[in-house]
Scaffold this motif. Structure first.
Motif, PDB file in Angstrom:
ATOM      1  N   ILE A  45       2.950   3.450   2.217  1.00 51.52           N
ATOM      2  CA  ILE A  45       2.241   2.363   2.294  1.00 51.52           C
ATOM      3  C   ILE A  45       2.211   1.977   3.644  1.00 51.52           C
ATOM      4  O   ILE A  45       2.888   2.183   4.636  1.00 51.52           O
ATOM      5  N   ARG A  47       2.154  -0.109   6.700  1.00 56.45           N
ATOM      6  CA  ARG A  47       2.903  -1.576   7.202  1.00 56.45           C
ATOM      7  C   ARG A  47       2.565  -1.664   8.509  1.00 56.45           C
ATOM      8  O   ARG A  47       3.521  -2.202   9.179  1.00 56.45           O
ATOM      9  N   ALA A  61      -1.519  -7.251  -3.011  1.00 58.27           N
ATOM     10  CA  ALA A  61      -0.717  -6.399  -3.295  1.00 58.27           C
ATOM     11  C   ALA A  61       0.693  -6.653  -2.361  1.00 58.27           C
ATOM     12  O   ALA A  61       0.738  -7.554  -1.636  1.00 58.27           O
ATOM     13  N   ASN A  62       1.325  -5.374  -1.994  1.00 60.55           N
ATOM     14  CA  ASN A  62       2.570  -5.531  -0.876  1.00 60.55           C
ATOM     15  C   ASN A  62       1.918  -6.034   0.407  1.00 60.55           C
ATOM     16  O   ASN A  62       1.110  -5.707   1.040  1.00 60.55           O
ATOM     17  N   GLN A  64       3.303  -7.579   4.387  1.00 59.36           N
ATOM     18  CA  GLN A  64       4.443  -8.141   5.369  1.00 59.36           C
ATOM     19  C   GLN A  64       4.113  -9.415   6.098  1.00 59.36           C
ATOM     20  O   GLN A  64       3.274  -9.408   6.783  1.00 59.36           O
ATOM     21  N   PHE A 118       8.858  -8.059   3.438  1.00 57.49           N
ATOM     22  CA  PHE A 118       7.945  -6.910   2.886  1.00 57.49           C
ATOM     23  C   PHE A 118       8.033  -6.923   1.236  1.00 57.49           C
ATOM     24  O   PHE A 118       9.252  -7.011   0.806  1.00 57.49           O
ATOM     25  N   GLY A 119       6.725  -7.419   0.681  1.00 54.91           N
ATOM     26  CA  GLY A 119       6.851  -7.205  -0.613  1.00 54.91           C
ATOM     27  C   GLY A 119       5.734  -7.808  -1.287  1.00 54.91           C
ATOM     28  O   GLY A 119       4.664  -8.216  -0.672  1.00 54.91           O
ATOM     29  N   LYS A 120       5.620  -8.022  -2.742  1.00 58.44           N
ATOM     30  CA  LYS A 120       4.582  -8.514  -3.403  1.00 58.44           C
ATOM     31  C   LYS A 120       4.555 -10.018  -3.594  1.00 58.44           C
ATOM     32  O   LYS A 120       5.278 -10.407  -4.395  1.00 58.44           O
ATOM     33  N   ILE A 130       8.288 -14.541  -2.839  1.00 61.59           N
ATOM     34  CA  ILE A 130       8.431 -12.809  -3.146  1.00 61.59           C
ATOM     35  C   ILE A 130       9.812 -12.698  -3.816  1.00 61.59           C
ATOM     36  O   ILE A 130      10.700 -13.400  -3.264  1.00 61.59           O
ATOM     37  N   PRO A 133      12.374  -9.067  -2.023  1.00 65.42           N
ATOM     38  CA  PRO A 133      11.621  -8.508  -0.891  1.00 65.42           C
ATOM     39  C   PRO A 133      12.303  -7.521  -0.061  1.00 65.42           C
ATOM     40  O   PRO A 133      13.602  -7.625  -0.115  1.00 65.42           O
ATOM     41  N   GLU A 134      11.882  -6.542   0.492  1.00 66.65           N
ATOM     42  CA  GLU A 134      12.737  -5.783   1.533  1.00 66.65           C
ATOM     43  C   GLU A 134      12.626  -6.634   2.777  1.00 66.65           C
ATOM     44  O   GLU A 134      11.831  -7.096   3.445  1.00 66.65           O
TER      45      GLU A 134
END
Ligand code: ADP
Ligand code: MG
Length: 702
Positions: A45, A47, A61-62, A64, A118-120, A130, A133-134
């Motif tokens: 993906i 980033r 979508a995802n 950040q 990071f996430g949707k 979110i 999330p990461e």
């Protein structure tokens, strides 16, 4: 032999340990560090782009963002407790939500420190948030050699529960590369990597897990896919070369009364050019002194049976026993009936053996097979039982090959001390890429022409609401003397399936087509063999105008007077099955029709299937679409027999060119060095041995 660093057990990799190692073993079949490094991401993906909070839309979508956590709060009761964090940048605030790992998050994330999230994004009670999330610290992010492309790995639920995420894997890849990267040797010979400009293994592994640019990511994928496909091809083709050297095939050099008599007096029609060419190819094999292993591909109705029969007659002319193995009893019986008729007058001792053969008949047949009296035996799986012993089996024909498992095929192979010639016939055209891998050691013949006079089948897609029109059309066809198939998906165990099954269908058709004016035959898998047979005969003899069935009639059945194939709940069928079913009509001289009935609710893929069927009747084109839609592992024709290897990276639907290149290179190498004995090829031998552990059982194929 000393273990190379790459073969170190995964549990010794820092960050893994025995508990995680167990999960890696059981969930991902990762046992060594090299297994980990070849556990490839399924996607990357991007980033590189950052959003600001005011740009966020729950439809994205995802994404950040960079910002700070300004507060934490917990909501809900114990088991349903969730942690909510407010996360802000200069443009606004959103919420981050956790349902699991709450304690860890609270202890490890700090307020008012900059993080990358990071996430949707999603919409929950009017607020954007979110979930799970990461989170990365900003400095860590900057440290990485970073093209913005991040590897994503597929992780099982069980691993997630144990806090192994895609990110965990990615981190471990980095550790693995640091640990053993420098010691990683090349796995392809220099002369190969040089001529086709392949990225060195070490670089390729680094790039696929941590791309420095899109271009180098693609180069790494190319290198790794090539290697994967190349070694499969090398293995298949090497065995083929070896077998050809080792095995003497029976020589069928004599053409005698059987073939001549048939050709002069009994051949019911002129052979098509394709049939002639294929027979020639097969005859060349039979006379070569090598054992034949040939795949005969020919679309439904292309006349494979006649080819098979003529090959059998050559076998008989050379005093060998022959057999045809069919996947179903119906088909075996049909072959027996039609072949008996074709060879009437030639005085050939022909028998049929199936699961429902009576004990008395079995005994007689077994004796006559052993004494050599029976010249041609047609049957089902019953033929491969150990009690079936031939006196001198010289030729095996396997019809509708895809229904047999690899092991069953190899069992027939062993029915003679010197293996018989084997011809496998399939009406499921297999895309070239798949044939090259799945049947890479077989020679392939293709009947690419239908017998003359066939009118192309008209295919129509109707939604269920057109049922009355359908019935009117069927009545018209029947009044003109034609017969009609109506096929339903297999009767399901589950009652929840909301599509019409055969029983409902039978009721409604019986009402619309009442006795005594109409006779309806019904065949499904749960009937006894005798009942099935009776119903089939009604239809074959023309006494029933309508045949209602499940897919048991899918293969082989040949009733030239049948001109309409109605497929109910057509959206539930795969493309190759639809194509097979359609092939049941269009065998006579009348215009034939295939009518696909479906509900209005169609998935995107179902729509493509319907459109493809309406657009083309070219089996190979249909097979290509099927391969793209389903991927090789799920294609009909591969399910039962099983693809005997797992591709980690390459995709047979998309990587046809790489596969062709890999195959060509393997052929070049083996042509020069059959047994891979030259010094420059020692690396190939070593790698082949290593890869053999991966359960590839090529010897059993054919
Ligand atoms: P499949 O390849 O699907 O097994 P079959 O062998 O059942 O096809 O043949 C389909 C039909 O075509 C049969 O009715 C057969 O008699 C007929 N047929 C086969 N070869 C020819 C030919 N050369 N000319 C005309 N009809 C043929
Ligand atoms: Mg056939």
């Amino acid at each position: 032999m000393e273990t190379e660093p790459k073969d170190t057990e995964i549990k010794f990799l820092p960050g893994v340990g025995p508990k995680r190692a167990e999960l890696f073993n059981s969930e991902l079949q990762i046992n060594t560090i090299m297994d980990l490094l070849t556990f490839f991401p399924y996607k990357h993906i991007d980033r590189s782009k950052f959003y600001t909070i005011n740009e966020i839309d729950p439809n994205l979508a995802n994404i950040q963002i960079i910002g700070k956590i300004t507060s934490f709060r917990t909501e809900g009761e114990k088991s349903k407790m969730r942690l909510v964090a407010k996360f802000s940048d200069e443009t606004g605030t959103i919420e981050l939500l956790w349902f699991q790992g709450v304690k860890w998050i609270k202890e490890n994330l700090k307020l008012n420190k900059e993080y990358i999230v990071f996430g949707k994004p999603s919409n929950y009670s009017g607020k954007i948030n979110i979930v799970h999330p990461e989170i990365d610290e900003v400095e860590m992010h900057e440290q990485k050699e970073f093209a913005g492309l991040q590897a994503v790995y597929s992780i099982s639920e069980k691993m997630k529960k144990n806090f192994i995420t895609s990110k965990t894997i990615n981190k471990l890849q980095q550790t693995a590369l640091q640990k053993i990267g420098a010691s990683l040797g090349e796995t392809l010979p220099n002369y190969l990597t040089g001529t086709i400009k392949l990225m060195p293994l070490r670089t390729a592994l680094k790039e696929i897990h941590f791309p420095t640019s899109l271009k180098s990511l693609q180069q790494s994928q190319f290198r790794l896919k090539f290697e994967e496909l190349f070694y499969i091809q090398l293995q298949i083709l090497k065995q083929k070369y070896q077998r050809a050297q080792k095995l003497n095939g029976f020589r069928f050099t004599h053409i005698g009364d059987y073939l001549n008599g048939f050709y002069k007096n009994l051949l019911p029609f002129e052979l098509t050019n394709a049939q002639k060419r294929v027979i020639k190819e097969i005859r060349a094999d039979l006379g070569s002194g090598k054992q034949m292993n040939r795949l005969l591909q020919g679309d439904v109705g292309s006349g494979k049976t006649l080819v098979a029969l003529m090959i059998i007659l050559i076998g008989l002319d050379n005093n060998f026993q022959t057999c045809i193995m069919a996947p179903t009893e119906i088909l075996a019986k049909q072959h027996f009936a039609s072949i008996s008729k074709l060879i009437d007058g030639l005085n050939i001792n022909i028998e049929i053996l199936t699961g429902s053969s009576k004990t008395k008949d079995r005994k007689r047949i077994n004796e006559k097979l052993q004494s050599g009296e029976i010249q041609l035996i047609i049957g089902t799986h019953a033929l491969i039982e150990d009690t079936v012993i031939f006196s001198n089996l010289g030729l095996v024909i396997i019809d509708e090959q895809h229904r047999f498992g690899v092991e069953q095929r190899s069992k027939l192979w062993q029915k003679n001390a010197n293996p018989p010639h084997v011809l496998v016939m399939t009406a499921t055209p297999i895309p070239r890429t798949l044939a090259m891998t799945l049947y890479g050691d077989l020679d392939v013949s293709v009947i690419d022409e239908l017998p003359p006079g066939r009118k192309p089948i008209t295919t129509i897609h109707f939604f269920d609401s057109k049922r009355l029109r359908l019935f009117a059309f069927l009545k018209k066809e029947i009044s003109e003397g034609r017969q009609v198939y109506v096929v339903y998906p297999l009767i399901q165990e589950s009652e929840t399936m909301d599509y019409k099954d055969l029983e409902d269908g039978f009721e409604s058709i019986s009402r619309a087509f009442p006795a005594p004016e109409y006779t309806i035959a019904v065949v499904h898998g749960k009937m006894k063999a005798e009942e099935k047979d009776k119903a089939m005969q009604l239809f074959i003899k023309g006494q029933a105008q309508i045949m209602i069935s499940t897919t048991v009639i899918e293969v082989g059945v040949d009733v030239p007077n049948a001109s309409v194939m109605v497929i109910e709940s057509a959206e539930k069928f795969g493309l190759s099955q639809l194509h097979q079913l359609r092939g049941r009509v269009g065998r006579g001289t009348e215009q034939s029709y295939c009518i696909l009935m479906s509900s209005y609710k169609l998935s995107k893929e179902a729509k493509i299937r319907m459109e493809t069927m309406v657009r083309t009747s070219d089996g190979f084109e249909i097979a290509e679409v099927d391969l793209k839609l389903r991927g090789p592992g799920d294609m009909e024709g591969t399910q039962q027999s099983g693809i005997p290897f797992n591709l980690k990276l390459a995709n047979l639907a998309k990587d046809g060119q790489i596969l062709q290149l890999a195959r060509n290179k393997a052929i070049d190498i083996l042509d020069k060095d059959n047994l891979l004995e030259n010094e420059e090829n020692s690396i190939l031998n070593k790698e082949l041995k290593l890869r053999k552990r991966q359960k590839i059982n090529w010897g059993a194929i054919s």
